[in-house]
Design an enzyme around this catalytic site. Structure first.
Site, mmCIF file in Angstrom:
data_model
loop_
_atom_site.group_PDB
_atom_site.id
_atom_site.type_symbol
_atom_site.label_atom_id
_atom_site.label_comp_id
_atom_site.label_asym_id
_atom_site.label_seq_id
_atom_site.Cartn_x
_atom_site.Cartn_y
_atom_site.Cartn_z
ATOM 1 C CE LYS A 52 3.035 0.176 4.901
ATOM 2 N NZ LYS A 52 2.595 0.005 3.518
ATOM 3 C CD GLU A 75 -2.761 1.140 2.500
ATOM 4 O OE1 GLU A 75 -2.715 0.220 3.315
ATOM 5 O OE2 GLU A 75 -3.489 2.145 2.621
ATOM 6 N NE ARG A 106 3.784 -8.026 10.683
ATOM 7 C CZ ARG A 106 3.068 -7.433 9.721
ATOM 8 N NH1 ARG A 106 2.085 -8.067 9.153
ATOM 9 N NH2 ARG A 106 3.335 -6.217 9.343
HETATM 10 P P1 ATP Z 1 2.628 -2.191 7.956
HETATM 11 O O1 ATP Z 1 1.957 -2.912 9.074
HETATM 12 O O2 ATP Z 1 4.056 -1.920 8.182
HETATM 13 O O3 ATP Z 1 1.877 -0.992 7.486
HETATM 14 P P2 ATP Z 1 1.437 -3.621 5.831
HETATM 15 O O4 ATP Z 1 1.274 -5.092 5.841
HETATM 16 O O5 ATP Z 1 0.212 -2.841 6.063
HETATM 17 O O6 ATP Z 1 2.630 -3.256 6.800
HETATM 18 P P3 ATP Z 1 1.677 -3.405 3.026
HETATM 19 O O7 ATP Z 1 2.125 -2.270 2.214
HETATM 20 O O8 ATP Z 1 0.261 -3.821 2.942
HETATM 21 O O9 ATP Z 1 2.078 -3.089 4.510
HETATM 22 O O10 ATP Z 1 2.626 -4.658 2.783
HETATM 23 C C1 ATP Z 1 2.929 -5.172 1.511
HETATM 24 C C2 ATP Z 1 3.286 -6.616 1.650
HETATM 25 O O11 ATP Z 1 4.388 -6.762 2.547
HETATM 26 C C3 ATP Z 1 2.151 -7.418 2.226
HETATM 27 O O12 ATP Z 1 1.981 -8.567 1.412
HETATM 28 C C4 ATP Z 1 2.593 -7.778 3.597
HETATM 29 O O13 ATP Z 1 2.150 -9.050 3.953
HETATM 30 C C5 ATP Z 1 4.106 -7.742 3.509
HETATM 31 N N1 ATP Z 1 4.695 -7.368 4.786
HETATM 32 C C6 ATP Z 1 4.478 -6.243 5.494
HETATM 33 N N2 ATP Z 1 5.152 -6.251 6.660
HETATM 34 C C7 ATP Z 1 5.833 -7.430 6.689
HETATM 35 C C8 ATP Z 1 6.719 -8.041 7.628
HETATM 36 N N3 ATP Z 1 7.027 -7.448 8.770
HETATM 37 N N4 ATP Z 1 7.224 -9.246 7.312
HETATM 38 C C9 ATP Z 1 6.922 -9.848 6.159
HETATM 39 N N5 ATP Z 1 6.095 -9.333 5.233
HETATM 40 C C10 ATP Z 1 5.555 -8.135 5.485
HETATM 41 MG MG MG Z 2 -1.385 -3.943 4.500
#
Ligand code: ATP
Ligand code: MG
Length: 578
Positions: free
Chosen positions: A280, A43, A270
């Site tokens: 984020k 995102e 994760r």
């Molecule tokens: P955040 O909680 O940091 O905002 P998010 O999952 O909302 O992370 P996205 O931009 O949706 O952020 O993430 C893109 C991809 O990265 C998703 O498929 C998510 O599963 C993966 N991802 C995000 N954080 C991690 C992590 N700590 N370890 C492994 N994969 C991750």
């Molecule tokens: Mg997300």
């Protein structure tokens, strides 16, 4: 944490894991017309962090391991309030920097808005979705709990025609934010709360960074995500564990609709890394409250921050390989990331001499105007990097810490009357200590053994300690920034007493050394090249902060894990450390 056992994972060999095993067995069974299509769906509401790197390495890695495999870069831009073009660009840059390429396969979920809307109509026509007039509070109240069934909405049994009309009017902008939603009609008594008539569309009168004000209804993540996967004919939709409970909804939506493919959702744990935060939202707080200098602050766990600090893409990829892919949530020791970094930098970094806290030394028996060009090895790990000349003269700088007036028992460096070897040069003996009126040491008067240089008669004389030095008239002045961990505790995010993560910010995460003395050659230091300052650590030119004639270097990482003794310079004997 399992640092120890993971250190042995050979970096060159291919890894396997349960997801790769699924992909291989699907191919063997001829599933998905023998295609492998994965996706990385960030995102664009922040910069990528090291956790995303795990997902990038996994998704792009799997695609690359199979002939014809592709990995899509899809911007999951369905929540316009938090998204920005700056983030889109940073994500593209970071994925490429990590060494991965999506080719022509870049997509935006927002490109599917019309298609998703049509699928909404299809759901309504099939009696599988309805427009609900409940407020967010009523929705929450009636949803029930895991043990108590939900209460059906009074609008659940609207006719198809009525729903079609309301849905269209939602799109046309007749209602204010939050006035109505489109909901799936599934099962208000389901033990899985995500199946209790979840929302699919909400009203938001906001401008989208790509579609402008074309839309005032936006799809919910669970709805947009599975359909985007299906539209792109993804074969394996890999996501983190918290989406496991969403999988029945993912499958339910795809089962109701005439989609071109039904991807398989697979969840993995994760990455959680000690001494940092990875959400984020929290990283954005640090940026907005100016607790760091920006998303690319060298202390941030973002890819941009790690890059600016001197981490290499290879070290991050090696780290991701080492931690592997499992279904068990745990905390990975940040030392493992540093280990992967040191392993890579040891192979690549150019060795140099630099003195951070200079102490002037005059060599009494060295001629005033003489300058010798001594040979130094650029990288003992890589002979192809060759050698260079470093100047030696009557006045040099050594590290303040390398001298002790009253040496402790195990101090093998310089002390009054004692001897130490100067790296690549002579044996140095301290004859006199010069002090100012307050008793501070300002200079040392020393002599050298003139035959102790390489090839000389006393070159082999055994001396316990070796120290680094820089010729004073040739020294390059520089600012050096010593970064340390951003937080003082392993899990700043999960405090048992519920204290805010910012409580644990490390007040000593940055130490600025204003006037370090660097070896002559570093005047032409190359941005993007990793240097080792011998005995001190790995350093990297901070292009953003450097000015012509005033370089700023960042310490990427110490030579050893020095967290226990933050200021420790490696202890003697030091000659082995190159
Ligand atoms: P955040 O909680 O940091 O905002 P998010 O999952 O909302 O992370 P996205 O931009 O949706 O952020 O993430 C893109 C991809 O990265 C998703 O498929 C998510 O599963 C993966 N991802 C995000 N954080 C991690 C992590 N700590 N370890 C492994 N994969 C991750
Ligand atoms: Mg997300």
């Amino acid at each position: 944490m399992s640092t120890e056992q993971n250190l042995s994972t050979p970096s060159g060999t291919e890894v396997s894991d349960f997801i790769r095993d699924i992909v291989i067995s699907d191919l063997a069974a001829g599933k998905n017309d023998s295609r492998v299509v994965t996706r990385f769906p960030p995102e664009p509401n922040g910069y990528l962090h090291i956790g995303h790197a795990k997902s990038i390495c996994l998704n792009f890695g799997i695609a690359a391991e199979h002939p014809g495999g592709t990995c899509h870069l899809r911007f999951d831009d369905t929540n316009p309030t938090r998204e920005d073009l700056e983030y889109v660009h940073s994500i593209q840059e970071d994925v490429r920097w990590l060494g991965f390429e999506w080719g022509t396969h870049q997509y935006y979920a927002s490109d599917y808005f019309e298609c998703l809307y049509q699928f909404g109509i299809e759901l309504i026509k099939a009696g599988r979705a309805y427009v609900c007039d409940q407020t967010a509070e009523e929705f929450k109240r009636d949803r029930g709990t895991p043990t108590i069934a939900g209460t059906p909405s009074p609008w659940r049994d609207r006719s198809v025609n009525e729903n079609l009309d309301w849905f269209q009017r939602m799109r046309l902008g007749e209602f204010p934010d939050g006035a109505r939603t489109l909901r799936a009609k599934i099962d208000m008594a389901s033990p899985n709360i995500h199946l209790r008539d979840p929302g699919l569309y909400r009203i938001r009168h906001v401008v989208h960074h790509r579609t402008g004000n074309q839309w005032c209804i936006y799809p919910i993540y669970d709805y947009a995500h599975c359909l985007s996967d299906a539209i792109e004919k993804i074969t394996h939709s890999i996501c983190t564990l918290e989406f496991e409970v969403h999988r029945p909804l993912y499958d339910w939506i795809l089962n109701q609709l005439s989609v071109p493919a039904h991807p398989q959702q697979i969840e993995f744990a994760r990455l959680n890394l000690s001494y940092t935060v990875m959400s984020k939202r929290k990283l954005l707080q640090l940026v907005e409250e100016k607790l760091v200098t920006g998303w690319d602050d060298p202390r941030m766990p973002t890819i941009a921050g790690l890059r600016r600090r001197g981490y290499t893409p290879a070290s991050i990829r090696a780290f991701c390989k080492r931690i592997g892919v499992t279904k068990y949530n745990g905390l990975t020791d940040i030392a493992l990331l540093d280990y992967s970094l040191r392993e890579d930098l040891n192979k690549k970094a150019f060795r140099t001499l630099a003195v951070l806290r200079p102490l002037k030394v005059e060599i009494l028996n060295y001629p005033e105007n003489q300058i010798e060009e001594l040979e130094a090895i650029n990288n003992p790990e890589n002979p192809a990097d060759g050698t260079r000349k470093i100047p030696f003269s009557r006045t040099i700088y050594i590290e303040q810490d390398d001298f002790m007036e009253v040496p402790s028992k195990k101090f093998f460096r310089l002390s009054p009357g004692g001897e130490v070897r100067l790296r690549y040069a002579y044996i140095l003996k301290c004859e006199n200590v010069v002090k100012d009126s307050e008793g501070n040491i300002t200079e040392l008067k020393c002599t050298i053994d003139p035959d102790s240089q390489s090839g000389g008669a006393t070159a082999g004389r055994k001396i316990k300690g070796t120290i680094h030095w820089v010729s004073a008239p040739h020294a390059v002045d520089a600012e050096v920034r010593l970064y340390d961990r951003l937080f003082t505790v392993e899990e700043p995010d999960g405090d048992k007493q519920g204290r805010d993560f910012k409580t644990f910010l490390n007040p000593r995460s940055l130490e600025v050394i204003p006037s370090a003395k660097l070896e002559r050659g570093l005047k032409n230091a190359i941005a993007g090249r990793n240097y080792q300052f011998e005995r001190l650590g790995y350093f990297y030119l901070d292009e953003k902060e450097s000015k012509p004639g005033a370089p700023v270097f960042t310490r990427t990482v110490t030579l050893k894990d020095s967290w226990i003794k933050p200021d420790a310079i490696p202890v003697e004997p030091t000659a082995k450390r190159q």
